[in-house]
Motif scaffolding. Structure first.
Motif, PDB file in Angstrom:
ATOM      1  N   LYS A  26     112.108  69.100 -34.886  1.00 31.10           N
ATOM      2  CA  LYS A  26     111.380  68.854 -33.938  1.00 31.10           C
ATOM      3  C   LYS A  26     109.812  69.449 -33.822  1.00 31.10           C
ATOM      4  O   LYS A  26     108.904  68.660 -33.597  1.00 31.10           O
ATOM      5  N   THR A  27     109.657  70.800 -34.470  1.00 30.09           N
ATOM      6  CA  THR A  27     108.223  71.169 -34.525  1.00 30.09           C
ATOM      7  C   THR A  27     107.453  70.397 -35.534  1.00 30.09           C
ATOM      8  O   THR A  27     106.222  70.252 -35.204  1.00 30.09           O
ATOM      9  N   ARG A  29     107.758  67.057 -36.265  1.00 30.27           N
ATOM     10  CA  ARG A  29     107.397  65.844 -35.420  1.00 30.27           C
ATOM     11  C   ARG A  29     106.455  66.097 -34.683  1.00 30.27           C
ATOM     12  O   ARG A  29     105.311  64.985 -34.625  1.00 30.27           O
ATOM     13  N   ASN A  30     106.418  67.087 -33.710  1.00 30.08           N
ATOM     14  CA  ASN A  30     105.397  67.387 -32.922  1.00 30.08           C
ATOM     15  C   ASN A  30     103.969  67.686 -33.496  1.00 30.08           C
ATOM     16  O   ASN A  30     103.056  67.286 -33.152  1.00 30.08           O
ATOM     17  N   ALA A  31     104.045  68.402 -34.793  1.00 30.13           N
ATOM     18  CA  ALA A  31     102.900  68.547 -35.402  1.00 30.13           C
ATOM     19  C   ALA A  31     102.370  67.192 -35.994  1.00 30.13           C
ATOM     20  O   ALA A  31     101.077  67.229 -36.084  1.00 30.13           O
ATOM     21  N   ARG A  33     102.767  64.283 -34.700  1.00 28.98           N
ATOM     22  CA  ARG A  33     102.374  63.686 -33.535  1.00 28.98           C
ATOM     23  C   ARG A  33     100.847  64.094 -33.132  1.00 28.98           C
ATOM     24  O   ARG A  33      99.869  63.197 -32.709  1.00 28.98           O
ATOM     25  N   ASP A  34     100.783  65.432 -32.988  1.00 23.72           N
ATOM     26  CA  ASP A  34      99.435  65.911 -32.498  1.00 23.72           C
ATOM     27  C   ASP A  34      98.308  65.733 -33.630  1.00 23.72           C
ATOM     28  O   ASP A  34      97.285  65.479 -33.012  1.00 23.72           O
TER      29      ASP A  34
END
Length: 83
Positions: A26-27, A29-31, A33-34
């Motif tokens: 999840k971390t 995927r967030n990175a 996305r950011d």
């Protein structure tokens, strides 16, 4: 339901690993996305090595497939070059 002590222990260990792996996936995927949301080329170029390192670590641990890691890195590099 597990009846042997070793099977019960394996269930406990698997649950811990699942939560741990889920956090790192999840971390990542967030990175990603950011990074895709960044619109300045300099900022995106600075952030890119950190995200690539994260992707490579997950591929090394088999949390994501090596081809998925390669595809993500390629698409991120293409995104940055278009900025």
């Amino acid at each position: 339901m597990a009846h042997h002590q070793s099977a019960k222990k394996r269930i406990r260990q698997d649950e811990k690993k699942r939560v741990h792996n889920k956090y790192f996936a999840k971390t990542m995927r967030n990175a990603v996305r950011d990074l895709r949301a960044i619109s300045e080329k300099e900022a995106a170029t600075a952030e890119y090595p950190k995200v690539v390192s994260m992707i490579d670590r997950l591929a090394k641990k088999n949390l994501i497939h090596k081809n998925k890691a390669a595809n993500l890195k390629s698409k991120l590099a293409a995104h940055i070059s278009k900025l």
